[in-house]
Design an enzyme around this catalytic site. Structure first.
Site, PDB file in Angstrom:
ATOM      1  N   ASP A   1       0.843  -1.200   0.000  1.00  0.00           N
ATOM      2  CA  ASP A   1       0.000   0.000   0.000  1.00  0.00           C
ATOM      3  C   ASP A   1       0.880   1.252   0.000  1.00  0.00           C
ATOM      4  OD1 ASP A   1       0.895  -0.638   2.581  1.00  0.00           O
ATOM      5  OD2 ASP A   1      -0.813   0.326   3.563  1.00  0.00           O
TER       6      ASP A   1
ATOM      7  N   HIS B   1      10.191  -0.682   8.649  1.00  0.00           N
ATOM      8  CA  HIS B   1       9.081  -1.622   8.770  1.00  0.00           C
ATOM      9  C   HIS B   1       9.053  -2.598   7.594  1.00  0.00           C
ATOM     10  CE1 HIS B   1       7.501   0.294  12.300  1.00  0.00           C
ATOM     11  NE2 HIS B   1       7.283   1.434  11.679  1.00  0.00           N
TER      12      HIS B   1
END
Length: 322
Positions: A10, A244
């Site tokens: 995303d 991340h």
């Protein structure tokens, strides 16, 4: 041998860092990018994936995914983290309108897995809705993939149980029902969560060095990292930004960077703890519970941060972009 990758994403600042990391790695072969809502709406995340493909010469096809969770309304986009355009509001230089492939993301996952049985690793760094839809349409897809590596969740082993609530990580919280379906399916899953990703920090000095050594890709990544680092500095007092999504990619390249704990994983789908990930450690004995007879997955609980950062820098050294 290289590992074939489907990247479910995303984009997203840290997603862009991970996507260019995949493209640069000689250990990985990016065969498809599937998009999902999350860091921005689905039109924006798909536009960003297409932009990164165009700007940095990626050859993998882009498949547009779902625009909302399985059963609940979509949460607002975190523009305070990723900006209005999803990429830190840096100018998308040379943006040319483009369209994704006609096939929806979940079907692309199924078709690619079936065409390459046992060869594809799916790296998922957003809400897990596309994966859940693929399972719903073709449950055998879980046996066709080599494995699934997820950036998501938190197991409170490093004092970091959540980043959108006290107990929930954003990707899981954005579609907890999808996440629980994914964790209870019989594929091989490794979860790279906040327990380890918050231990790996790209400092401003690291990003400046990346800009100096990694060509146009390094320049772009340094630019988008600045608002990301500003968010972390303002909220958590971190000097730099957490690694991340790229940490999930690093796991595919070199599992020895991580220590994992094995066990079944469930996700809370209602109430105050919505989106919390909970693992029953393999071998622990309890009375009957919702974790019984569920697949055993790996959850990362420790990481060699210095080696991971060195791997990222070494991989990105001048090999992506023009």
């Amino acid at each position: 041998m290289t590992t074939k990758i489907i990247f479910d994403t995303d984009p997203g600042i840290d997603d862009a860092m991970a996507l260019l990391f995949i493209e640069a790695s000689p250990a990985l072969d990016l065969v498809a990018v599937t998009t999902v809502f999350g860091n921005a709406d689905i039109d924006t995340t798909t536009r960003n994936a297409l932009y990164l493909k165009q700007r940095f010469g990626l050859t993998a096809p882009i498949y547009k995914g779902t625009d909302k969770p399985l059963v609940r309304p979509r949460n607002p986009s975190p523009t305070f983290v990723h900006g209005e355009n999803g990429l830190g509001d840096v100018e998308l230089t040379g943006l040319i309108a483009a369209e994704p492939e006609a096939k929806p993301a979940y079907q692309a996952i199924i078709d690619i897995a079936r065409a390459n049985p046992g060869e594809i690793t799916l790296v998922a760094v957003g809400p897990l809705t596309n994966l859940a839809l693929a399972l719903e349409a073709d449950p055998e897809v879980a046996t066709m993939l080599k494995g699934v590596v997820i950036m998501g969740g938190a197991f409170a082993v490093a004092g970091k149980p959540g980043n959108v609530t006290p107990v929930a990580e954003a990707n899981i919280w954005n579609d907890p029902e999808a996440a629980d379906r994914v964790f209870t399916a019989p594929w091989h899953v490794a979860v790279i969560g906040l327990d380890v990703t918050t231990q790996v920090i790209m400092t401003p000095d690291f990003m400046e060095a990346l800009e100096a050594s990694a060509g146009p890709a390094g320049q772009f990544l340094n630019a988008i990292s600045k608002p990301y680092a500003a968010f972390y500095g303002g909220r958590d007092g971190i000097v730099g930004c957490c690694v991340h999504d790229a940490a999930a990619v690093a796991y595919v390249i070199d599992e020895s960077l991580f220590e994992v704990r094995r066990g079944s994983v469930r996700v809370v789908t209602e109430g105050i703890a919505l989106g919390q990930t909970l693992q029953k450690v393999e071998g622990e004995l309890f009375g009957p519970s919702a974790w019984d007879d569920q697949p055993i997955h790996s959850a990362a609980i420790a990481v060699d941060a210095d080696r991971l950062l060195a791997l990222y820098a070494r991989t990105m050294n001048g090999v992506v972009g023009s």
